[in-house]
Structure formats: C-alpha cells, structure tokens
Design an enzyme around this catalytic site. Structure first.
Site, PDB file in Angstrom:
ATOM      1  N   CYS A  70       4.400   4.523  65.172  1.00 58.25           N
ATOM      2  CA  CYS A  70       4.213   5.304  63.937  1.00 58.25           C
ATOM      3  C   CYS A  70       5.535   5.760  63.317  1.00 58.25           C
ATOM      4  CB  CYS A  70       3.271   6.482  64.157  1.00 58.25           C
ATOM      5  SG  CYS A  70       3.691   7.581  65.520  1.00 58.25           S
ATOM      6  N   ASP A 272       0.139   8.495  56.048  1.00 59.49           N
ATOM      7  CA  ASP A 272      -0.172   8.450  57.476  1.00 59.49           C
ATOM      8  C   ASP A 272      -0.205   6.996  57.957  1.00 59.49           C
ATOM      9  OD1 ASP A 272      -1.133   8.754  60.029  1.00 59.49           O
ATOM     10  OD2 ASP A 272      -2.880   9.954  59.482  1.00 59.49           O
ATOM     11  N   HIS A 274      -1.227   5.945  60.841  1.00 62.79           N
ATOM     12  CA  HIS A 274      -2.146   5.777  61.968  1.00 62.79           C
ATOM     13  C   HIS A 274      -3.456   5.092  61.578  1.00 62.79           C
ATOM     14  CE1 HIS A 274       0.592   9.083  63.105  1.00 62.79           C
ATOM     15  NE2 HIS A 274       0.530   8.520  64.303  1.00 62.79           N
TER      16      HIS A 274
END
Length: 390
Positions: A70, A272, A274
């Site tokens: 990430c 994000d 993820h």
C-alpha cells in the site's frame, strides 16, 4: 452522462453541507458553487491500488502486492501527480472514454506492474532491498521516498531531480545545486541512454540531455509527534495542501498507507490503495485501458487527529520560480511558528553535515535485478565517500 450524475449525487451526499472550502492539491473548491469541478478534480488523479496476477517479482517472488504494497502504491500516486503536472499541467482533467494525449499514456506506462517499467511495483520492491526491506515487507514513508529517489536516476524522459530532506531540514543551496547540475558527458549520456532503453522500456532520450533547471520532486519525511500527531502541527500541515506546488502527503495508520490529497475542515481527504484489481498491460497500440486507474467513488475522509505521526509531504516545482515561490510560502506560513516548527528551511548547507553530492546514474548497461544491484553499489560508494569526508 447518466452514470456521471448518479455518481455526482452519491458523491455529494458523502460530503457535509458547509461553507468551508475544500482544498485539493493547491486548488480551492466550494461545495456550494462548483461541486462538479471538485468531483472531476479528484477523479483525475491517478489511482494505484493492490494488483494481482502480475509476473512474479524477481522471477520467483509474489505475483500480488495485496497486504504489503500500500505505501508503494501511495508513492506511485504522488510521483504520478508530479509527472502529470510536469507534462500535462495541474489543471488537466480526465474523462472516461475521452481520448488522452500520448504523454498521459506514457506516464501510465511508467507504473504498470512489469519489471521493465521504471516505477513498477517490481522495481520499487527490489530497490527497497537496498533500504533494508525484504520483498513483500511493508514500507514506511521515508523508505518509499528513498526508493523513488534512486529509481528517478534511470528515468531520462522525465529527468526529475528528487530531493529527500534530512533531519526535518530543507536546504535551498543543495536543491539549487542539484536542479542546476549540468548534463552528463557524451559517453555517460550514451551509456545511460542504452540503460534507459533496455531496462526501463522507454524509447526516447530527450529531456535528460537538456541544460537548465531539472523539475524538482521535493519529499519531506516528518515525525509530527510520538504516538499521535501533535495538535500544534495541524495548521501548518493543512497549509501545505493549499500551496500550488502541493503533491499531498504519504501517511495513514500503522501498516495502512493512504495518499492524502486535501482537506475539508479538520478532515483529510485521501485515495485508498486497499482494493485489489487485476493486472493491466498495454494494448497493441501502446495505450492503456485506464478506467481502473482512476477512483470513481467518493473519496475517503479521516479525522486529522487520527493520522499516524509518521508522514512525508510532497511538492513539485517545474521551474526555479516555482521553487522560489514555495520557499516564500514556507517562510510566510510554516516558519511563522516560533517553536515546534513542522520543518526548517535554511539557505546554506549545515557545516556539520557531510558534503552534498547530487546523485548521478551509474554508467552500466544492464537490466532487471542487476540494475538494482548496481544502484545499491552506487549508493554504498556515496555513503563511504560521505563518511570519509566527515
């Protein structure tokens, strides 16, 4: 069009009714005036997420970065924003199914999950080994910054000068020395051009040989507290997102990285990484199916006090005047704090520091893992030289 308005309605419901401005990477938006512009601005950012089914890293390593990549993806997003500003301008907009300039597809190709793409997950993970990180291990903001600094040495098309600050201090003299450093000799240029074509999959050799100011990617790793962010830094941290040179910030929570692109009130707005998507490669004509590289959902928000204190700020200065303007803004907005400044900006290189030597690419003609090994040797030599110079 119907999808856009559905998206817009859903997106706006996610934001509170407020007269406060939203700041996104140096641009101000008002929810009650130009909501659609805000939406377009956010969706135009390149969005890099976990991917699966790419070729194993190092030949036998992982074929997905889910669970560990990430922060690498966030570093890719920050760098991609710098390249967008460099080639297309900060106000460039992306629209679904709209034909985009060749420079846009070339930027995207730099980040595809292939070992021959200069800022791929493969190159970043393998370069991280030289920073003490095993492939598949989580990176912090500073490690990603150091990896980007190394990889940029091999990227002649963009010809970036990457400066990563030390000890919360930005040295103007060192940055000017690095950005005005002369081009390499013809033999070195020939060698590096060969490396560039063979190892990094680019075909042109133009920007790296030009004289003048090299566009600056400035990364400032910071620790804004011990276990939690110190409230004294909040105003200065938010001020950075207002600067026209802003590339946002890398950070998040322990082992959970986000790319912060702006704020509304005391909430940070972030992309994000993820989400796990399948590997995307170039098409026969060299373009990239780019729909999965733009976040078409409402961006996430987070209370600024929930931010982990370990962060890295990013700024892009295409011309020297942009850097001079940034220095003025920092003097005015960041350094006005008399105590507990977020970082320092000094004119001269501190005398007790090792001498500053602008990094240069090694004269090698290799590919893949050998490329990684050669850069590690380069930086080992630089470190030895600095130790001897002290």
């Amino acid at each position: 069009v119907e999808y856009f308005f559905f998206f817009l309605k859903y997106y706006l419901e996610e934001f509170p009714e407020t007269d406060e401005p939203v700041w996104i990477l140096g641009r101000q938006h008002h929810l009650n005036a130009d909501k659609s512009k805000l939406l377009l601005d956010i969706s135009a950012r390149l969005w890099f997420t976990y991917r699966r089914k790419f070729s194993p890293i190092g030949g036998t390593g992982p074929s997905s970065d889910a669970g560990w990549g990430c922060m690498l993806r966030c570093g890719q997003m920050m760098l991609a924003q710098a390249l967008i500003c460099r080639h297309l301008g900060r106000d460039w907009q992306w629209e679904k199914h709209k034909k985009q300039p060749e420079e846009y597809h070339r930027i995207l190709r730099c980040f595809l999950d292939r070992k021959d793409c200069c800022y791929s997950i493969h190159q970043m993970a393998q370069m991280g080994v030289g920073e003490g990180k095993s492939i598949g291990e989580w990176f912090g903001p500073n490690t990603v910054a150091q990896v980007l600094k190394k990889l940029a040495l091999f990227d002649e098309w963009n010809s970036l000068a990457v400066y990563v600050s030390m000890d919360n201090t930005v040295v103007i003299e060192d940055i000017k020395k690095m950005c005005w450093s002369p081009p390499q000799s013809s033999s070195a240029s020939h060698s590096s051009a060969h490396l560039h074509r063979s190892a990094l999959g680019q075909n042109k050799n133009t920007a790296g040989l030009c004289t003048g100011w090299k566009p600056l990617l400035l990364i400032i790793p910071l620790r804004l507290g011990i276990n939690h962010i110190n409230p004294v830094y909040i105003d200065a941290f938010k001020e950075c997102f207002k600067m026209p040179q802003s590339l946002g910030a890398l950070g998040g929570k322990p082992n959970n990285a986000y790319y912060f692109i702006g704020f509304l009130g005391n909430e940070l707005i972030y992309l994000d990484p993820h989400t796990t998507q399948s590997f995307v490669d170039t098409e026969e004509n060299g373009t990239v199916d780019d729909e999965s590289f733009h976040c078409q959902e409402a961006p996430h928000r987070m209370k600024i006090m929930n931010l982990d204190p370990s962060v890295a700020l990013g700024f892009f200065c295409k011309e020297e005047c942009d850097f001079d303007n940034w220095c003025s803004l920092v003097q005015k907005e960041i350094l006005k704090q008399q105590s507990l400044r977020m970082f320092e900006l000094v004119q001269k290189h501190p005398p007790h520091w090792p001498p500053f030597i602008p990094p240069t690419k090694p004269e090698v003609t290799t590919t893949g893992a050998e490329l990684i090994e050669s850069t590690d040797k380069l930086f080992e030599l630089e470190e030895e030289f600095e130790i001897l110079s002290v």
